[in-house]
Scaffold this active site. Structure first.
Site, PDB file in Angstrom:
ATOM      1  N   GLN A  19       0.833  -1.214   0.000  1.00  0.00           N
ATOM      2  CA  GLN A  19       0.000   0.000   0.000  1.00  0.00           C
ATOM      3  C   GLN A  19       0.869   1.266   0.000  1.00  0.00           C
ATOM      4  OE1 GLN A  19      -0.491  -2.626   1.987  1.00  0.00           O
ATOM      5  NE2 GLN A  19      -2.627  -2.906   2.542  1.00  0.00           N
TER       6      GLN A  19
ATOM      7  N   ASP B 297      -6.878   1.057  12.426  1.00  0.00           N
ATOM      8  CA  ASP B 297      -8.069   0.265  12.057  1.00  0.00           C
ATOM      9  C   ASP B 297      -8.998   0.076  13.237  1.00  0.00           C
ATOM     10  OD1 ASP B 297      -5.837  -0.610  10.029  1.00  0.00           O
ATOM     11  OD2 ASP B 297      -7.814  -0.926   9.129  1.00  0.00           O
TER      12      ASP B 297
HETATM   13  O1  MRU Z   1      -5.449  -3.720   4.767  1.00  0.00           O
HETATM   14  P1  MRU Z   1      -5.738  -2.251   4.551  1.00  0.00           P
HETATM   15  O2  MRU Z   1      -5.025  -1.694   3.384  1.00  0.00           O
HETATM   16  O3  MRU Z   1      -7.227  -1.983   4.546  1.00  0.00           O
HETATM   17  O4  MRU Z   1      -5.147  -1.571   5.851  1.00  0.00           O
HETATM   18  C1  MRU Z   1      -5.222  -0.186   5.972  1.00  0.00           C
HETATM   19  C2  MRU Z   1      -4.564   0.361   7.177  1.00  0.00           C
HETATM   20  O5  MRU Z   1      -4.010  -0.362   7.970  1.00  0.00           O
HETATM   21  C3  MRU Z   1      -4.697   1.835   7.390  1.00  0.00           C
HETATM   22  O6  MRU Z   1      -3.574   2.336   8.033  1.00  0.00           O
HETATM   23  C4  MRU Z   1      -5.936   2.123   8.242  1.00  0.00           C
HETATM   24  O7  MRU Z   1      -7.055   1.452   7.733  1.00  0.00           O
HETATM   25  C5  MRU Z   1      -6.226   3.570   8.344  1.00  0.00           C
HETATM   26  S1  MRU Z   1      -6.799   4.240   6.828  1.00  0.00           S
HETATM   27  C6  MRU Z   1      -7.210   5.878   7.099  1.00  0.00           C
END
Ligand code: MRU
Length: 335
Positions: free
Chosen positions: A185, A226
Site C-alpha cells: 500500500q 483500524d
Molecule cells: O489492509 P488495509 O489496506 O485496509 O489496511 C489499511 C490500514 O491499515 C490503514 O492504516 C488504516 O485502515 C487507516 S486508513 C485511514
C-alpha cells in the site's frame, strides 16, 4: 450503483469498478478493491443502500430481515477495522428507528445517511489535519506506513491528512513512505498520492525504517488506525508495532491519526482486537510472480497491535489525545 476506484491496480492503471448489488460491494471489500478503515465503512453503508434497492416488496418485516442479512454479509468481509461495524450499525439504526414508515421512504433515508457519512468523512479528515498539523514542525521528515490517505477514506486522508494540512500550511516537510509488504500500500498508493499532490516523498522498504530513524533522518512517525481500544492500544497495518518500538528507542514521536469512529471503547485493550489473516499468496508472490519455494509454510496477519505505551498522541477530529488514554479517550467522546 457504487463506483469504486480499483486500488488493486494502482498506480499503473486508473480503473473503476461498478458495484450493483450488496454482494458486489462485499466482494470489493474482501478483494481490497476498496481498503482503508474509513473507506471500507462508507462503502459498506452504500452496500446496504444497494441491498435495500434489491428488495422489491413493501413488507417491512421482510425488509428488515433482508437488510440484517445484507449487514451480516458485509460484516464477514474484513474483521479488524471497526469502522465497518460502526457504519453498518449506523445504517441499521436508520432502518430500526423508522420501521413504522413505508419501505420506500426507509430506502431514501438510508441513501441520505450513506451520503451524510461520505460528506462527514471528508470534513472529519480535514479536522484531523488541522489538529495534527500543529504537531508537525517546519523541516520534519515524517515516516508513514501503509496508506492512510485519500484512497483509504472518502477524501483527504487521516495520517496523510495531517501531512497534507502541514504542507498546505506552508511547512517545509517531506515524507518517507514504507513500501508496506505484503500488499505494498505504501509503494503503490501512498507514494502515488503524495506525488500527485507534489509533497516530497521517498520510498523505502520496510526494513530500512530503523536505519533512517537511527541516523536522524526521520523526525516523526504518523500512521492511521483500524481499531483503537479503550486503553489506547492501536491495531493498524502489520509492521506498525515494529515502527512504534523503533520510534521510542530513537526518541521520535509516534502519532496515530484516526476518526472517533475508529475507537472501540468496548474493548479494554488491543489484546481482544481480531486480526485478519489473509491469503498466503500475498506473501509468496510479489506483483504476481512467485518468490518463495513451493510448499513453504506461510503466515500473513494483515494487522498488528501497538501497545499504547508507544503512542505519543492520538489525533482525532475532536482534538489531540495524550496519555493516559483510558481516561482521556473517554473524556474526548463525552465532549
Ligand atoms: O489492509 P488495509 O489496506 O485496509 O489496511 C489499511 C490500514 O491499515 C490503514 O492504516 C488504516 O485502515 C487507516 S486508513 C485511514
Amino acid at each position: 450503483m457504487l463506483c469504486l476506484i480499483d486500488q488493486t491496480v494502482l498506480p499503473h492503471e486508473k480503473k473503476y469498478i461498478r458495484c450493483y448489488t450488496c454482494n458486489d460491494v462485499a466482494q470489493a471489500i474482501k478483494d481490497m478493491i476498496v481498503r482503508g478503515a474509513p473507506a471500507i465503512g462508507v462503502s459498506a453503508a452504500y452496500g446496504l443502500v444497494l441491498g435495500a434497492a434489491e428488495y422489491k416488496s413493501d413488507d417491512i418485516e421482510g425488509f428488515i430481515n433482508h437488510i440484517e442479512a445484507a449487514a451480516e454479509t458485509l460484516r464477514k468481509t474484513r474483521p479488524t477495522a471497526v469502522n465497518l461495524f460502526w457504519a453498518i450499525q449506523r445504517m441499521l439504526k436508520v432502518v430500526r428507528d423508522n420501521k413504522d414508515k413505508p419501505v420506500d421512504d426507509i430506502k431514501d433515508m438510508m441513501l441520505n445517511e450513506a451520503n451524510n457519512m461520505a460528506q462527514e468523512d471528508i470534513e472529519i479528515n480535514r479536522r484531523i489535519g488541522r489538529w495534527g498539523q500543529e504537531l508537525i514542525k517546519d523541516g520534519d521528515v515524517i515516516l508513514t506506513h501503509c496508506n492512510a490517505g485519500a484512497l483509504a477514506t472518502v477524501g483527504y486522508g487521516t495520517a496523510l491528512g495531517v501531512i497534507r494540512a502541514a504542507h498546505e500550511a506552508g511547512k517545509n516537510i517531506s515524507v518517507f513512505a514504507d513500501e508496506t509488504r505484503p500488499y505494498l500500500q505504501g509503494a503503490r498508493l501512498t507514494a502515488w498520492e503524495l506525488m500527485e499532490d507534489g509533497i516530497p516523498v521517498t520510498l523505502i522498504t520496510d526494513n530500512m525504517a530503523g536505519y533512517f530513524m537511527k541516523n536522524g533522518t526521520i523526525t516523526a512517525v504518523i500512521v492511521g488506525a483500524d481499531r483503537i481500544a479503550a486503553n489506547g492500544d492501536v491495531a493498524n497495518k502489520i509492521g506498525t508495532y515494529s515502527l512504534a518500538v523503533l520510534a521510542k528507542e530513537n526518541d521520535i514521536p509516534f502519532y496515530v491519526a484516526a476518526p472517533v469512529s475508529t475507537l472501540d471503547l468496548s474493548l479494554e485493550s488491543g489484546q481482544h482486537i481480531p486480526i485478519e489473516e489473509r491469503d498466503e499468496r500475498e506473501v509468496t508472490h510479489i506483483g504476481g510472480i512467485r518468490v518463495a519455494p513451493y510448499g513453504v509454510k506461510v503466515a500473513n496477519p494483515a494487522f498488528d497491535v501497538t501497545p499504547h505505551i508507544y503512542v505519543t498522541a492520538i489525533i482525532t477530529e475532536l482534538g489531540v489525545v495524550y496519555p493516559p488514554y483510558c481516561e482521556n479517550l473517554k473524556k474526548l467522546i463525552k465532549k
